[in-house]
Design a protein around this motif. Structure first.
Motif, short mmCIF file in Angstrom:
data_model
loop_
_atom_site.label_atom_id
_atom_site.label_comp_id
_atom_site.label_asym_id
_atom_site.label_seq_id
_atom_site.Cartn_x
_atom_site.Cartn_y
_atom_site.Cartn_z
N LEU A 157 40.06 41.59 4.84
CA LEU A 157 39.62 42.22 3.60
C LEU A 157 38.55 43.27 3.88
O LEU A 157 38.46 44.28 3.18
CB LEU A 157 39.09 41.16 2.63
CG LEU A 157 40.10 40.11 2.15
CD1 LEU A 157 39.43 39.10 1.23
CD2 LEU A 157 41.29 40.77 1.47
N SER A 158 37.75 43.04 4.90
CA SER A 158 36.69 44.01 5.26
C SER A 158 37.30 45.35 5.70
O SER A 158 36.71 46.41 5.45
CB SER A 158 35.80 43.45 6.37
OG SER A 158 35.11 42.31 5.92
N MET A 159 38.46 45.30 6.37
CA MET A 159 39.14 46.55 6.76
C MET A 159 39.45 47.39 5.53
O MET A 159 39.23 48.61 5.52
CB MET A 159 40.44 46.24 7.50
CG MET A 159 40.31 45.75 8.90
SD MET A 159 41.96 45.50 9.61
CE MET A 159 41.56 44.58 11.09
N LEU A 160 39.96 46.75 4.49
CA LEU A 160 40.33 47.48 3.29
C LEU A 160 39.09 48.01 2.58
O LEU A 160 39.11 49.12 2.02
CB LEU A 160 41.14 46.59 2.35
CG LEU A 160 42.48 46.11 2.89
CD1 LEU A 160 43.19 45.24 1.86
CD2 LEU A 160 43.37 47.28 3.29
N ASP A 161 38.00 47.23 2.59
CA ASP A 161 36.76 47.70 1.98
C ASP A 161 36.24 48.94 2.70
O ASP A 161 35.83 49.92 2.07
CB ASP A 161 35.70 46.59 2.03
CG ASP A 161 36.04 45.41 1.13
OD1 ASP A 161 36.85 45.59 0.20
OD2 ASP A 161 35.51 44.31 1.37
N GLU A 162 36.26 48.90 4.03
CA GLU A 162 35.80 50.04 4.83
C GLU A 162 36.70 51.25 4.60
O GLU A 162 36.22 52.39 4.52
CB GLU A 162 35.75 49.67 6.31
CG GLU A 162 35.18 50.76 7.20
CD GLU A 162 35.13 50.37 8.66
OE1 GLU A 162 34.66 51.20 9.48
OE2 GLU A 162 35.56 49.25 9.00
N LEU A 163 37.99 51.01 4.49
CA LEU A 163 38.94 52.10 4.26
C LEU A 163 38.68 52.78 2.93
O LEU A 163 38.69 54.01 2.85
CB LEU A 163 40.37 51.55 4.31
CG LEU A 163 41.51 52.55 4.10
CD1 LEU A 163 41.49 53.63 5.18
CD2 LEU A 163 42.85 51.83 4.09
N LEU A 164 38.44 52.01 1.88
CA LEU A 164 38.17 52.60 0.58
C LEU A 164 36.85 53.36 0.58
O LEU A 164 36.72 54.40 -0.09
CB LEU A 164 38.16 51.52 -0.50
CG LEU A 164 39.52 50.91 -0.84
CD1 LEU A 164 39.35 49.81 -1.88
CD2 LEU A 164 40.48 51.97 -1.35
N ASP A 165 35.87 52.87 1.33
CA ASP A 165 34.58 53.58 1.43
C ASP A 165 34.73 54.94 2.08
O ASP A 165 33.90 55.83 1.88
CB ASP A 165 33.58 52.74 2.22
CG ASP A 165 33.06 51.55 1.43
OD1 ASP A 165 33.22 51.54 0.18
OD2 ASP A 165 32.51 50.61 2.05
N ALA A 166 35.78 55.12 2.89
CA ALA A 166 35.98 56.39 3.60
C ALA A 166 36.49 57.49 2.67
O ALA A 166 36.56 58.65 3.08
CB ALA A 166 36.97 56.19 4.75
N VAL A 167 36.86 57.15 1.44
CA VAL A 167 37.26 58.15 0.44
C VAL A 167 36.17 58.17 -0.63
O VAL A 167 36.26 57.44 -1.63
CB VAL A 167 38.64 57.81 -0.17
CG1 VAL A 167 39.09 58.89 -1.15
CG2 VAL A 167 39.68 57.63 0.93
N PRO A 168 35.14 59.00 -0.44
CA PRO A 168 33.93 58.89 -1.27
C PRO A 168 34.15 59.20 -2.75
O PRO A 168 33.45 58.65 -3.60
CB PRO A 168 32.97 59.91 -0.63
CG PRO A 168 33.83 60.83 0.14
CD PRO A 168 34.99 60.02 0.61
N ASN A 169 35.09 60.06 -3.08
CA ASN A 169 35.35 60.38 -4.48
C ASN A 169 36.28 59.39 -5.16
O ASN A 169 36.60 59.54 -6.34
CB ASN A 169 35.90 61.80 -4.62
CG ASN A 169 34.84 62.85 -4.36
OD1 ASN A 169 33.66 62.61 -4.58
ND2 ASN A 169 35.25 64.02 -3.88
N GLY A 170 36.75 58.40 -4.40
CA GLY A 170 37.58 57.35 -4.97
C GLY A 170 39.05 57.52 -4.65
O GLY A 170 39.64 58.57 -4.94
N ALA A 171 39.64 56.50 -4.04
CA ALA A 171 41.07 56.51 -3.72
C ALA A 171 41.87 56.11 -4.96
O ALA A 171 41.43 55.27 -5.76
CB ALA A 171 41.36 55.57 -2.57
#
Length: 300
Positions: A157-171
């Protein structure tokens, strides 16, 4: 002599059902949510920020430095996705009692073109085939790529959290293979029996699995044999912001966002009609921060 089975069969016809049962079925949801914009030329050109000029703190009477911002021009080119299908006039005339031969062939050609486009969305590589556009695995930058581990790792789950954080304006969506989605469901069940959250998306008309409120879409065109260190059976997960302003979107030319079907007419050297199905299309990524990737996930 009694009526033999062989003789009775001569007097009976098979019951042919109209239509063709779909057998080639691909799971790929990106095309349903990907926005498209028209371009009038042969390419779509836009500018990205390259360097932002800032300010400095000064003492009285100091010289004010001058510095300008710089930009990068990006070109997304239209590609020609096209195919012809010939239908013999004799066959079309004499064997259309149950199925319209020409209509079915055109529909199948359109399905094949859509399938090619969907595959290219994931795996297109213009450096290998200059006639196609780059897919998401080529558009994502190294700075936006997260490694699951030197030799790959199972999904967390942490991978997905980090991945979403990499799109700062929101995925807008997370995209992954079916096997990875199954692993995500298993993670949720193992973390205390939580059921996955769902949202209804108009594009699909069905509930969509989400992570932190972001819908998860399936794309089995994503390869399952990516090499990560000593592992040769890993896959990637993508977080994508989809819009025409700062995100990922498709482009099309010719004033038609969909396929164009042209009746070419009679083929010169045979008694057949030719129909052409085509699409002038491509893919553009405005901000590189709108696309991120986790690579090396072993749940494929």
């Amino acid at each position: 002599m009694p009526l033999l089975k062989e003789e009775a069969a001569k007097l009976s016809n098979n019951d042919l059902v109209a239509g063709v049962i779909e057998e080639v079925i691909d799971k790929e949801d990106l095309l349903a949510v990907l926005p498209f914009t028209e371009t009038k030329g042969k390419a779509y050109v836009y500018n990205r920020e390259n360097f932002i000029s800032e300010a400095v703190f000064l003492d009285p009477n100091e010289v004010v430095p001058e510095e300008a911002s710089t930009f990068e021009e990006v070109v997304a080119r239209l590609r020609i996705l096209i195919g012809d299908v010939d239908v013999d006039k004799f066959l079309n005339t004499t064997m259309d009692d149950t199925n319209n031969q020409k209509a079915i062939q055109i529909a199948q050609k359109a399905k094949g073109i859509a399938r090619k486009f969907r595959r290219t969305l994931a795996n297109g590589n213009a450096s290998v085939n200059a006639k196609e556009f780059d897919g998401v695995h080529r558009l994502v930058t190294a700075n936006q790529t997260i490694s699951a581990g030197t030799n790959g790792n199972a999904l967390t789950l942490s991978m997905l959290d980090e991945l979403l954080d990499a799109v700062p304006n929101g995925a807008d969506v997370l995209m992954m293979r079916s096997g990875t989605i199954r692993a995500y469901r298993a993670l949720l069940r193992a973390s205390g029996g939580l059921e996955p959250a769902h949202v209804m998306m108009e594009n699909f008309g069905r509930p969509m699995l989400t992570h932190n409120g972001v819908p998860i879409i399936v794309n089995d065109f994503l390869p399952s044999n990516e090499v990560q260190g000593s592992s040769s059976a890993t896959a990637s997960i993508y977080a994508m912001r989809l819009n025409e302003v700062d995100g990922l979107h498709g482009i099309f030319g010719g004033g038609n966002a969909g396929f164009v079907v042209e009746d070419i007419g009679t083929v010169q050297n045979k008694d057949a009609t030719r129909t052409r199905v085509k699409w002038y299309c491509g893919l553009a990524l405005k901000s590189t921060r709108s696309l991120a990737r986790v690579r090396g996930v072993t749940n494929v």
